[in-house]
Every structure is written in structure tokens, then in C-alpha cells.
Design a protein around this motif. Structure first.
Motif, PDB file in Angstrom:
ATOM      1  N   PHE A   1       0.846  -1.235  -0.024  1.00 58.39           N
ATOM      2  CA  PHE A   1       0.171  -0.020  -0.091  1.00 58.39           C
ATOM      3  C   PHE A   1       0.987   1.160  -0.054  1.00 58.39           C
ATOM      4  CE2 PHE A   1       0.961  -1.048   4.311  1.00 58.39           C
ATOM      5  CZ  PHE A   1       1.161   0.034   4.920  1.00 58.39           C
ATOM      6  N   ALA A   2       0.253   2.196  -0.479  1.00 59.70           N
ATOM      7  CA  ALA A   2       0.649   3.739  -0.300  1.00 59.70           C
ATOM      8  C   ALA A   2       0.292   4.440   0.866  1.00 59.70           C
ATOM      9  CB  ALA A   2       0.707   4.340  -1.715  1.00 59.70           C
ATOM     10  N   CYS A   3       0.946   4.963   1.788  1.00 57.14           N
ATOM     11  CA  CYS A   3       0.358   5.545   2.888  1.00 57.14           C
ATOM     12  C   CYS A   3       0.660   7.093   2.860  1.00 57.14           C
ATOM     13  CB  CYS A   3       0.920   5.153   4.122  1.00 57.14           C
ATOM     14  SG  CYS A   3       0.268   5.871   5.593  1.00 57.14           S
ATOM     15  N   HIS A   4      -0.420   8.076   2.751  1.00 57.61           N
ATOM     16  CA  HIS A   4      -0.496   9.172   2.644  1.00 57.61           C
ATOM     17  C   HIS A   4      -0.665  10.218   3.932  1.00 57.61           C
ATOM     18  CE1 HIS A   4      -0.953   9.336  -1.950  1.00 57.61           C
ATOM     19  NE2 HIS A   4      -1.791   8.546  -1.590  1.00 57.61           N
TER      20      HIS A   4
ATOM     21  N   ILE B   1      -3.784   4.640   1.430  1.00 61.02           N
ATOM     22  CA  ILE B   1      -4.444   4.947   2.513  1.00 61.02           C
ATOM     23  C   ILE B   1      -4.291   6.432   3.041  1.00 61.02           C
ATOM     24  CG2 ILE B   1      -4.650   2.469   3.286  1.00 61.02           C
ATOM     25  CD1 ILE B   1      -2.286   2.929   5.063  1.00 61.02           C
ATOM     26  N   PHE B   2      -4.899   6.890   3.875  1.00 63.30           N
ATOM     27  CA  PHE B   2      -5.123   7.975   4.475  1.00 63.30           C
ATOM     28  C   PHE B   2      -5.040   9.245   3.529  1.00 63.30           C
ATOM     29  CE2 PHE B   2      -3.371   5.985   8.217  1.00 63.30           C
ATOM     30  CZ  PHE B   2      -4.266   6.425   9.263  1.00 63.30           C
ATOM     31  N   THR B   3      -5.945   8.844   2.421  1.00 66.61           N
ATOM     32  CA  THR B   3      -6.137   9.894   1.330  1.00 66.61           C
ATOM     33  C   THR B   3      -6.497  11.256   1.700  1.00 66.61           C
ATOM     34  OG1 THR B   3      -8.204   8.931   0.634  1.00 66.61           O
ATOM     35  CG2 THR B   3      -6.226   8.090  -0.442  1.00 66.61           C
ATOM     36  N   ALA B   4      -7.215  11.207   2.748  1.00 63.25           N
ATOM     37  CA  ALA B   4      -7.553  12.656   3.377  1.00 63.25           C
ATOM     38  C   ALA B   4      -6.581  13.601   3.511  1.00 63.25           C
ATOM     39  CB  ALA B   4      -8.519  12.373   4.716  1.00 63.25           C
TER      40      ALA B   4
ATOM     41  N   THR C   1      -5.079   2.997  -7.777  1.00 63.56           N
ATOM     42  CA  THR C   1      -5.150   1.904  -7.197  1.00 63.56           C
ATOM     43  C   THR C   1      -6.434   1.126  -6.907  1.00 63.56           C
ATOM     44  OG1 THR C   1      -5.187   2.790  -5.130  1.00 63.56           O
ATOM     45  CG2 THR C   1      -3.036   2.508  -5.739  1.00 63.56           C
ATOM     46  N   ALA C   2      -6.328  -0.122  -6.804  1.00 66.80           N
ATOM     47  CA  ALA C   2      -7.996  -0.825  -6.544  1.00 66.80           C
ATOM     48  C   ALA C   2      -8.704  -0.324  -5.477  1.00 66.80           C
ATOM     49  CB  ALA C   2      -7.439  -2.398  -6.415  1.00 66.80           C
ATOM     50  N   PHE C   3      -7.888   0.085  -4.364  1.00 65.08           N
ATOM     51  CA  PHE C   3      -8.640   0.690  -2.985  1.00 65.08           C
ATOM     52  C   PHE C   3      -8.089   1.845  -2.903  1.00 65.08           C
ATOM     53  CE2 PHE C   3      -8.544  -3.826  -2.808  1.00 65.08           C
ATOM     54  CZ  PHE C   3      -9.858  -4.386  -2.547  1.00 65.08           C
ATOM     55  N   SER C   4      -8.815   2.878  -2.206  1.00 68.49           N
ATOM     56  CA  SER C   4      -8.475   4.416  -2.036  1.00 68.49           C
ATOM     57  C   SER C   4      -9.252   4.448  -0.668  1.00 68.49           C
ATOM     58  CB  SER C   4      -8.647   5.071  -3.282  1.00 68.49           C
ATOM     59  OG  SER C   4      -8.198   6.612  -2.759  1.00 68.49           O
ATOM     60  N   LEU C   5      -8.496   4.535   0.544  1.00 65.36           N
ATOM     61  CA  LEU C   5      -9.193   4.667   1.723  1.00 65.36           C
ATOM     62  C   LEU C   5      -8.904   6.116   2.343  1.00 65.36           C
ATOM     63  CD1 LEU C   5      -8.278   1.261   3.223  1.00 65.36           C
ATOM     64  CD2 LEU C   5     -10.526   1.963   2.058  1.00 65.36           C
TER      65      LEU C   5
END
Length: 159
Positions: free
Chosen positions: A32-35, A120-123, A133-137
């Protein structure tokens, strides 16, 4: 989970100066990529790429790593481990999930194949740094089973 030979294990990796070395013997659960703002600061970038692995699946050579612990807004203690000599951020361990660790895949010797299945942490993401990506949280991973299943079915493999 998929057999380890589908991933060409074991993998080797380490820090920038070569003092801290490790071997990965077990396949990742997902990448995952963590923002989050912590990852932005720690990586000096817009995000950090993490590979969720079983903690017992990573074998560390005899090296002295520096530990930095921070209590997240959630109350969970997150521990970042880096090479004491060059400062390369190698992995993160969280007190609430002692059986896993988050390897910084940029420290793998062979990492061209690595790509995240989720962000994750796209906020708190920089608008120009969003990924496809397949998922954006917007926050943390609350249901890892979905990501684990999607990663197992993906074509994200070395080779």
C-alpha cells in the motif's frame, strides 16, 4: 495465502549504507501507499510505500537499529526502525498488531516489481500525489481481509 515460491522468496534488502541487512522468507499480505502526515514527514515525500508482512517472515542480520516511537491519534504506538548509521527507514511495527510489520519496500534489493494495491490516509494526500489503485481509503485500513484477498488475486509479483 499463495505459496512462497510464487513470490521468488527469499528476498534480500537493507539500508542505504549496507550496515542493516535482512531477508524476507514469507510472502506479503498486501502492498500500500500511505499518505498520512507521519509517512510524508518520515519519507520526505508525498507518501511511503509499505509492504505488510508477517513479523516472523523477516530475518534481520545482526545490526543495531534505531527506534522512534510515536503515539498515533488513534492511541496506537507506532515504532519506526531505521539504520543507526545512515538513517534509512526500514520498517514500522505497531503495538496493536505484533504479528505483522510494515516493511519499507524501497529497501528491497530487487524492488522494480513493487506497486501498491491500495492507498490509505488519502484525506491528507497531496492532491498531485494520488495514485490509481484498486482501493482508496480516506483513513487507515479497517478491513484488511479485502486488501489481502485482492492482493492474492492480483498480478503483483516479482519477475
Amino acid at each position: 495465502m499463495e505459496p512462497a515460491d510464487a513470490f521468488g522468496l527469499p528476498w534480500a534488502g537493507g539500508c542505504h549504507c549496507g550496515l542493516a541487512r535482512y531477508r524476507v522468507d514469507e510472502a506479503p499480505k498486501f502492498i500500500f501507499a500511505c499518505h498520512c502526515t507521519d509517512c510524508q514527514q518520515l519519507s520526505a515525500s508525498a507518501f511511503a510505500i509499505g509492504m505488510l508482512l508477517p513479523a516472523k517472515g523477516v530475518v534481520w542480520a545482526d545490526c543495531d537499529l534505531a527506534e522512534y516511537a510515536k503515539t498515533a491519534d488513534s492511541g496506537v504506538i507506532s515504532r519506526q526502525y531505521s539504520c543507526r548509521a545512515c538513517g534509512t527507514w526500514l520498517y514500522t511495527a505497531k503495538d496493536n498488531t505484533p504479528d505483522t510489520l510494515i516493511l519499507r519496500s524501497s529497501s528491497l534489493d530487487a524492488r522494480d516489481w513493487v506497486r501498491p494495491i491500495a492507498e490509505i490516509f488519502t484525506a491528507s494526500a497531496r492532491p498531485w500525489a494520488r495514485l490509481s489503485t484498486a482501493f482508496s481509503l480516506p483513513g487507515n485500513v479497517e478491513a484488511p481481509e479485502r486488501l489481502i484477498a485482492a492482493f492474492a488475486e492480483s498480478d503483483i509479483r516479482p519477475g
